[in-house]
Design an enzyme around this catalytic site. Structure first.
Site, PDB file in Angstrom:
ATOM      1  N   ARG A  27       0.811  -1.210   0.000  1.00 58.49           N
ATOM      2  CA  ARG A  27       0.000   0.000   0.000  1.00 58.49           C
ATOM      3  C   ARG A  27       0.848   1.265   0.000  1.00 58.49           C
ATOM      4  O   ARG A  27       0.328   2.374  -0.035  1.00 58.49           O
ATOM      5  CB  ARG A  27      -0.924   0.011   1.211  1.00 58.49           C
ATOM      6  N   TRP A  81       2.422   6.066   1.636  1.00 55.00           N
ATOM      7  CA  TRP A  81       2.592   6.502   0.259  1.00 55.00           C
ATOM      8  C   TRP A  81       2.300   7.991   0.302  1.00 55.00           C
ATOM      9  O   TRP A  81       1.188   8.423   0.578  1.00 55.00           O
ATOM     10  CB  TRP A  81       1.627   5.781  -0.671  1.00 55.00           C
ATOM     11  N   ASN A 105      -4.903   6.824   7.022  1.00 58.73           N
ATOM     12  CA  ASN A 105      -4.843   6.439   5.609  1.00 58.73           C
ATOM     13  C   ASN A 105      -5.942   7.213   4.898  1.00 58.73           C
ATOM     14  O   ASN A 105      -7.103   7.146   5.302  1.00 58.73           O
ATOM     15  CB  ASN A 105      -5.074   4.923   5.511  1.00 58.73           C
ATOM     16  N   GLY A 106      -5.561   7.972   3.865  1.00 62.49           N
ATOM     17  CA  GLY A 106      -6.554   8.770   3.135  1.00 62.49           C
ATOM     18  C   GLY A 106      -6.045  10.185   2.938  1.00 62.49           C
ATOM     19  O   GLY A 106      -4.846  10.441   3.039  1.00 62.49           O
ATOM     20  N   GLU A 481      -1.112  -0.970 -22.292  1.00 62.24           N
ATOM     21  CA  GLU A 481      -0.616  -1.746 -21.153  1.00 62.24           C
ATOM     22  C   GLU A 481       0.912  -1.923 -21.252  1.00 62.24           C
ATOM     23  O   GLU A 481       1.619  -1.817 -20.247  1.00 62.24           O
ATOM     24  CB  GLU A 481      -1.340  -3.103 -21.096  1.00 62.24           C
ATOM     25  N   LYS A 485       3.527  -0.593 -18.460  1.00 60.54           N
ATOM     26  CA  LYS A 485       4.489  -1.480 -17.792  1.00 60.54           C
ATOM     27  C   LYS A 485       5.885  -0.879 -17.868  1.00 60.54           C
ATOM     28  O   LYS A 485       6.605  -0.821 -16.889  1.00 60.54           O
ATOM     29  CB  LYS A 485       4.531  -2.874 -18.438  1.00 60.54           C
ATOM     30  N   HIS A 504      -1.631  11.039 -37.514  1.00 62.71           N
ATOM     31  CA  HIS A 504      -2.333  12.280 -37.194  1.00 62.71           C
ATOM     32  C   HIS A 504      -1.562  13.133 -36.197  1.00 62.71           C
ATOM     33  O   HIS A 504      -2.140  13.956 -35.494  1.00 62.71           O
ATOM     34  CB  HIS A 504      -3.740  11.963 -36.665  1.00 62.71           C
ATOM     35  N   LYS A 600       0.978  -0.378  -4.490  1.00 57.72           N
ATOM     36  CA  LYS A 600       0.175  -1.425  -5.122  1.00 57.72           C
ATOM     37  C   LYS A 600      -1.304  -1.085  -5.099  1.00 57.72           C
ATOM     38  O   LYS A 600      -2.037  -1.374  -6.026  1.00 57.72           O
ATOM     39  CB  LYS A 600       0.440  -2.742  -4.389  1.00 57.72           C
TER      40      LYS A 600
HETATM   41  O1  M6R Z   1      -6.254  -2.516  -7.731  1.00 58.01           O
HETATM   42  P1  M6R Z   1      -6.646  -1.896  -9.035  1.00 58.01           P
HETATM   43  O2  M6R Z   1      -6.703  -2.858 -10.158  1.00 58.01           O
HETATM   44  O3  M6R Z   1      -7.924  -1.109  -8.915  1.00 58.01           O
HETATM   45  O4  M6R Z   1      -5.501  -0.849  -9.348  1.00 58.01           O
HETATM   46  C1  M6R Z   1      -5.593   0.042 -10.411  1.00 58.01           C
HETATM   47  C2  M6R Z   1      -4.239   0.598 -10.778  1.00 58.01           C
HETATM   48  O5  M6R Z   1      -3.699   1.326  -9.716  1.00 58.01           O
HETATM   49  C3  M6R Z   1      -3.252  -0.503 -11.162  1.00 58.01           C
HETATM   50  O6  M6R Z   1      -3.774  -1.283 -12.192  1.00 58.01           O
HETATM   51  C4  M6R Z   1      -1.912   0.104 -11.618  1.00 58.01           C
HETATM   52  O7  M6R Z   1      -2.088   0.835 -12.787  1.00 58.01           O
HETATM   53  C5  M6R Z   1      -0.908  -1.036 -11.824  1.00 58.01           C
HETATM   54  N1  M6R Z   1       0.038  -1.035 -10.763  1.00 58.01           N
HETATM   55  C6  M6R Z   1      -0.151  -0.943 -13.077  1.00 58.01           C
HETATM   56  O8  M6R Z   1       0.719  -2.008 -13.210  1.00 58.01           O
END
Ligand code: M6R
Length: 605
Positions: A27, A81, A105-106, A481, A485, A504, A600
């Site tokens: 987190r 974070w 948290n928040g 994607e 990555k 374009h 994460k």
């Molecule tokens: O837990 P979630 O799938 O809702 O998270 C969404 C994004 O934060 C998550 O997919 C993020 O973009 C990834 N770490 C990318 O690899």
């Protein structure tokens, strides 16, 4: 974002807090800290960076003579974070007032106004965080009322934003005040008499408790060795019995292990759902699609890319109009929502703040909803009308890999399920889709030659002024994607683009220092993408083609296997771009599993 833990009991509090924080490190890992109250004395430890730094500090500085205990102690802990203020020790939680500590948290949205007010009243602030106002606000009221319970209630009344909070005060050595509003919080009874635990998610609690409450928004209370009281009725439940600790199992990184696991976990995702003559989801009632004229999908990041992929599939297979929204955009655009729309959220964690709020908005507007989630019991699963679990298992790498492949497979199956329920698919077409689905685990296998090739390419694809991942149709979200990555773990600039759109504007960037990763499937629009890549090659862009078909103009070539369904090619290419990003990140010496500035689970908006 951020993870919080709390403990009251006779065990080694610092160990329980540290173990819990390790489970919550996904987190956030900008800084961490704990505050322990024992014998009317606070012990505080804070460290910048990962929990290991905090642990080292505690091991060096803290012996627990007093904790060879029969004494009760309590503590709160936090892994951060950063949202407000840099990741320094000063900004690390727990935050202190005069006599109380808080973890949070928040985000407190009105913290500036509160800080001004409190500064005017004589309170001294030492950090740049929004959190610090909570503890000062509490003390401001408590100095007047001399009633911690009433003061805590008055404090949370003044807070705007999303928060879960644990607060302890020096004068109450057996009491933790708690509140949940927007960010997750679980309270648990420990196995020993009088023991109480808190955590942002259930993993730190597994094995330590048999009775938990997943708090709903608006629930606050007081926990002590004698009682846990709430401001409203709550329901107690249980936890899974065993914690499946994710281990690297000989892989260099969790991300690598998770890429290799994809083949197995999509098999799990299909188990009991992929039948001989169709798709079955026990979790949903076929009537969920009755009266539905449109599907709206909402998600963030990688999950959004899975959603975008599925929008092509839902329209193509189930013939339902489908739109996809980035959750943070959706929330504030004043969307027109009608009850003939089925609302689908996609989330690995089930806790992403923007997606969760979007789901609540859709529910409030009377829409039926489905959550596609990996984490059972997460907030989204508790809000949505129905949940389909993706069964990817614990994903530890911050860069999502197996979450994406399982989401995409589940969504593909859902498209076929809707097609059947709506009666819009011929049986031979359905049979060929089912056949392809069955081949998905094979398509997601990591072949040595592909992994080796990406390792070799990573030597070259390090410099230059950027990357374009290009594709068409479902290969466009796959390109997005791929770019995500690469960005998140290599810190190199990359964009995903629809191949036909390059001319374009972006093609102006083409030169030998522009690396183009071209997704060129055999079974979908091959001639179209080929022309787009030729246009780039003619302008000297460096081309890496990922395709089963050799392409003369490519500078580099990752050869995927021939398959007879474009979705199988999709998954093969997915593995290739995941590996390529990982190997580039390795080559650059980055932290693959915990890239800088990320977490994460994103539980702030
Ligand atoms: O837990 P979630 O799938 O809702 O998270 C969404 C994004 O934060 C998550 O997919 C993020 O973009 C990834 N770490 C990318 O690899």
């Amino acid at each position: 974002m951020c993870g919080i833990v709390g403990y009251i009991g006779k065990k080694d509090t610092s160990k329980i807090l540290l173990d819990g924080l390790k489970d919550l490190e996904y987190r956030g890992y900008d800084s961490a800290g704990i505050a322990i109250l024992q014998n009317s004395k606070f012990d505080i430890f804070k460290a910048v960076g990962k929990i290991a730094n905090l642990e080292e500090k505690i091991n060096l500085q803290y012996c627990l003579p007093c904790s060879t205990k029969e004494t009760i102690s309590l503590g709160i802990g936090h892994t951060r974070w950063a949202t407000h203020g840099k990741p320094t020790e000063l900004n690390a939680h727990p935050h202190l007032g005069e006599y109380s500590y808080v973890v949070h948290n928040g985000i407190i949205e009105n913290y500036k106004e509160l800080k001004e007010e409190l500064t005017f009243a004589g309170h001294k602030f030492v950090s740049q965080t929004d959190t610090e106002v909570i503890v000062h606000l509490f003390e401001y009221y408590n100095n007047k009322l001399n009633d911690p319970k009433a003061s805590f209630a008055k404090t949370v009344e003044r807070l705007e934003g999303a928060y879960s909070i644990l607060l302890i005060t020096k004068s109450e050595p057996e009491t933790i005040y708690f509140m949940k509003h927007g960010s997750p919080l679980i309270v648990a009874k420990g196995k020993e008499e009088g023991e109480v635990l808190f955590a942002s998610s259930d993993s730190p609690l597994i094995g330590l408790s048999d009775a938990v409450v997943y708090l709903e928004d608006g629930v606050m209370g007081i926990a002590s060795t004698t009682a846990i009281t709430f401001n409203q009725e709550v329901s107690w439940g249980t936890l899974p019995s065993s914690k499946q600790f994710a281990q690297k199992d000989g892989f260099r990184f969790f991300m690598e292990k998770e890429i290799y696991e994809q083949s197995d976990v999509v098999t799990d995702a299909m188990l009991g759902r992929l039948k001989d003559n169709g798709i079955d989801f026990d979790e949903i009632d076929p009537s969920i699609i009755d009266g539905i004229n449109e599907i709206k999908i909402c998600a963030c990041g990688t999950s959004y890319h899975a959603g975008l992929t599925s929008s092509y599939l839902f329209e193509r297979l189930a013939k339902v109009r489908t739109s996809v929204e980035i959750a943070s955009e959706f929330r504030y655009k004043e969307p027109l929502l009608t009850p003939d729309t089925l609302f689908i959220v996609i989330s690995q964690s089930g806790e992403t703040a923007d997606t969760l709020e979007a789901l609540k908005m859709a529910k409030a507007a009377g829409l039926k909803s489905i959550a596609i989630c990996n984490v059972d019991n997460s907030s989204m699963t508790r809000v949505a009308d129905a949940t389909i679990l993706t069964r990817a298992g614990i994903e530890k790498g911050v860069a999502s890999t197996k979450a994406f492949s399982t989401q995409t497979v589940v969504l593909w199956m859902l498209g076929l399920y809707f097609a059947k329920v709506r009666g819009v698919m011929e049986s031979d077409k359905l049979a060929s889709e089912l056949l392809a689905l069955r081949e998905t685990p094979k398509a997601l296998k990591v072949f040595d030659h592909i992994h080796e090739k990406t390792k070799r390419l990573s030597k070259r694809y390090l410099h230059g002024h950027g990357f374009f991942f290009i594709g068409r149709d479902v290969f466009f979200p796959l390109a997005l994607e791929g770019a995500l990555k690469l960005k998140e773990i290599s810190y190199l600039h990359a964009e995903g683009y629809p191949a036909g759109e390059m001319k374009h504007g972006p093609i102006a960037l083409a030169d030998p220092e522009l690396f183009t990763i071209a997704l060129m499937p055999q079974n979908l629009l091959y001639d179209k993408i080929k022309s787009n890549v030729e246009e780039l090659s003619a302008r000297d862009s460096t081309i890496c083609a990922i395709s089963p078909l050799a392409f003369d103009l490519a500078d580099d070539f990752i050869k995927t296997n021939s398959a007879d369904h474009y979705m199988l090619e999709f998954f093969e290419m997915l593995v290739a771009i995941q590996l390529l990003s990982m190997e580039i990140s390795v080559r650059l010496g980055n932290d693959v599993d915990m890239p800088r500035n990320l977490a994460k689970s994103v539980t702030v908006e």
